[in-house]
Design an enzyme around this catalytic site. Structure first.
Site, PDB file in Angstrom:
ATOM      1  N   SER A 123      55.422   5.092  17.734  1.00 61.49           N
ATOM      2  CA  SER A 123      54.401   6.050  18.136  1.00 61.49           C
ATOM      3  C   SER A 123      53.254   5.331  18.818  1.00 61.49           C
ATOM      4  O   SER A 123      52.602   4.474  18.217  1.00 61.49           O
ATOM      5  CB  SER A 123      53.868   6.802  16.917  1.00 61.49           C
ATOM      6  OG  SER A 123      52.712   7.543  17.265  1.00 61.49           O
ATOM      7  N   HIS A 138      57.599   7.484  21.232  1.00 57.84           N
ATOM      8  CA  HIS A 138      57.097   8.736  20.654  1.00 57.84           C
ATOM      9  C   HIS A 138      55.659   8.951  21.103  1.00 57.84           C
ATOM     10  O   HIS A 138      54.801   8.079  20.922  1.00 57.84           O
ATOM     11  CB  HIS A 138      57.174   8.672  19.130  1.00 57.84           C
ATOM     12  CG  HIS A 138      56.898   9.975  18.466  1.00 57.84           C
ATOM     13  ND1 HIS A 138      57.838  10.978  18.359  1.00 57.84           N
ATOM     14  CD2 HIS A 138      55.768  10.456  17.874  1.00 57.84           C
ATOM     15  CE1 HIS A 138      57.322  12.013  17.718  1.00 57.84           C
ATOM     16  NE2 HIS A 138      56.059  11.725  17.421  1.00 57.84           N
ATOM     17  N   ASP A 161      52.440  11.355  20.738  1.00 56.90           N
ATOM     18  CA  ASP A 161      51.780  12.388  19.927  1.00 56.90           C
ATOM     19  C   ASP A 161      50.696  13.074  20.754  1.00 56.90           C
ATOM     20  O   ASP A 161      49.697  12.452  21.123  1.00 56.90           O
ATOM     21  CB  ASP A 161      51.154  11.760  18.683  1.00 56.90           C
ATOM     22  CG  ASP A 161      52.199  11.309  17.677  1.00 56.90           C
ATOM     23  OD1 ASP A 161      53.035  12.149  17.295  1.00 56.90           O
ATOM     24  OD2 ASP A 161      52.182  10.134  17.286  1.00 56.90           O
ATOM     25  N   MET A 167      47.869  15.875  20.728  1.00 55.54           N
ATOM     26  CA  MET A 167      47.051  16.626  19.773  1.00 55.54           C
ATOM     27  C   MET A 167      45.886  17.282  20.500  1.00 55.54           C
ATOM     28  O   MET A 167      45.315  16.694  21.416  1.00 55.54           O
ATOM     29  CB  MET A 167      46.510  15.688  18.678  1.00 55.54           C
ATOM     30  CG  MET A 167      47.572  14.875  17.974  1.00 55.54           C
ATOM     31  SD  MET A 167      46.842  13.800  16.712  1.00 55.54           S
ATOM     32  CE  MET A 167      48.274  12.825  16.243  1.00 55.54           C
ATOM     33  N   HIS A 189      55.804  14.980  21.298  1.00 57.23           N
ATOM     34  CA  HIS A 189      55.596  15.826  20.115  1.00 57.23           C
ATOM     35  C   HIS A 189      54.307  16.608  20.313  1.00 57.23           C
ATOM     36  O   HIS A 189      53.207  16.048  20.254  1.00 57.23           O
ATOM     37  CB  HIS A 189      55.524  14.918  18.884  1.00 57.23           C
ATOM     38  CG  HIS A 189      55.264  15.624  17.608  1.00 57.23           C
ATOM     39  ND1 HIS A 189      54.847  14.955  16.476  1.00 57.23           N
ATOM     40  CD2 HIS A 189      55.348  16.933  17.254  1.00 57.23           C
ATOM     41  CE1 HIS A 189      54.700  15.824  15.486  1.00 57.23           C
ATOM     42  NE2 HIS A 189      54.985  17.028  15.935  1.00 57.23           N
ATOM     43  N   MET A 237      51.624  18.693  19.090  1.00 59.45           N
ATOM     44  CA  MET A 237      50.873  19.169  17.929  1.00 59.45           C
ATOM     45  C   MET A 237      49.677  19.951  18.445  1.00 59.45           C
ATOM     46  O   MET A 237      48.519  19.543  18.306  1.00 59.45           O
ATOM     47  CB  MET A 237      50.455  17.988  17.053  1.00 59.45           C
ATOM     48  CG  MET A 237      51.607  17.378  16.300  1.00 59.45           C
ATOM     49  SD  MET A 237      51.152  15.899  15.363  1.00 59.45           S
ATOM     50  CE  MET A 237      51.329  14.663  16.654  1.00 59.45           C
ATOM     51  N   MET A 246      57.742  16.219   9.397  1.00 63.94           N
ATOM     52  CA  MET A 246      56.534  15.431   9.163  1.00 63.94           C
ATOM     53  C   MET A 246      56.493  14.995   7.694  1.00 63.94           C
ATOM     54  O   MET A 246      56.607  15.835   6.797  1.00 63.94           O
ATOM     55  CB  MET A 246      55.285  16.242   9.502  1.00 63.94           C
ATOM     56  CG  MET A 246      55.152  16.613  10.960  1.00 63.94           C
ATOM     57  SD  MET A 246      55.122  15.172  12.071  1.00 63.94           S
ATOM     58  CE  MET A 246      53.675  14.282  11.454  1.00 63.94           C
ATOM     59  N   ASP A 270      58.549  11.499  10.728  1.00 63.34           N
ATOM     60  CA  ASP A 270      57.324  10.906  11.253  1.00 63.34           C
ATOM     61  C   ASP A 270      56.283  10.871  10.147  1.00 63.34           C
ATOM     62  O   ASP A 270      55.876  11.912   9.633  1.00 63.34           O
ATOM     63  CB  ASP A 270      56.827  11.746  12.431  1.00 63.34           C
ATOM     64  CG  ASP A 270      55.575  11.182  13.091  1.00 63.34           C
ATOM     65  OD1 ASP A 270      55.032  10.178  12.610  1.00 63.34           O
ATOM     66  OD2 ASP A 270      55.153  11.768  14.108  1.00 63.34           O
TER      67      ASP A 270
END
Length: 220
Positions: free
Chosen positions: A10, A35, A37, A39, A68, A70, A139, A177
């Site tokens: 990540s 990966h 993330d 957000m 991913h 989020m 998660m 994760d």
């Protein structure tokens, strides 16, 4: 235990001042996926990056970009991340009102579609989606920040999901994760996970190749 375990570092834990170099170093160190993330400060209490960073990373690595989302209303941003070069786009069941439509949209863009669930969300929330998705991301920490401790209560969820995936007869990746270190990697892979997202465990020690190798060895 699932075969062919993949390690997906990540970049949330990377040095953002030299992100391209970090990703190239991860590729050289034996990472399988990168990966990413994303957000928004609403679905999770943190802000990170958007499509321009994914586009920049697409230019420096051949590894699959595992994006991913989020974020609230992730369906609004599927095209942007697909255009930026994401290979896998994962949306949360908790954030997506019409999640089956979002999965169809991701597939229509030629991308692999994933669904994610938070630690407190039952695996039943994604059971009906298994015939449609390519990946389920569980998660094992509450999302939003790196470095949190592994929530062991998610392990039975992995075992159930792996059995359901086997029953549906499709190749669906089961990704985990949060709190990944060799000991937790061994635990989740024994329960059926085959993709491990790791941040601090890889970036914290400075030797990416050794950290990735240790996770892979523990998983097997």
């Amino acid at each position: 235990m699932a075969s062919q375990v993949r390690i997906a570092p990540s970049i949330l834990s990377a040095d953002f001042a030299r992100l391209g170099e970090e990703v190239q170093a991860l590729e050289a160190a034996g990472a399988d996926w990168i990966h990413v993330d994303v957000m928004d400060g609403r679905f999770v209490p943190n802000l990170t990056i958007g499509p321009p960073v994914v586009k920049a990373l697409r230019g420096v690595t051949h590894l699959p970009l595992d994006v991913h989302l989020m974020i609230v209303e992730p369906e609004r941003y599927i095209d942007a991340f697909a255009d930026a070069g994401a290979d896998i786009i994962t949306v949360h069941v908790e954030a997506c009102t019409h999640i089956h439509r979002a999965i169809q949209h991701i597939h229509a863009r030629g991308k692999r579609a994933g669904v994610s669930l938070n630690p407190s969300t039952s695996e039943e929330a994604v059971r009906y989606l298994l015939p449609s998705v390519d990946l389920v991301l569980v998660m094992s920490v509450n999302p939003g920040f790196g470095g949190h401790s592994f929530i062991a209560d998610v392990v039975p969820k992995l075992d159930v999901l792996r059995k359901w995936i086997a029953a549906c007869g499709r190749e669906v990746d089961l990704e985990v994760d949060g709190g990944m270190v060799p000991s937790t990697a061994s635990t989740v892979c024994a329960a059926g996970a085959n993709v491990l997202v790791a941040g601090n465990a890889i970036f914290g020690g400075g030797n990416y190749a050794r950290a990735i190798a240790e996770l892979r060895a523990a998983a097997s």
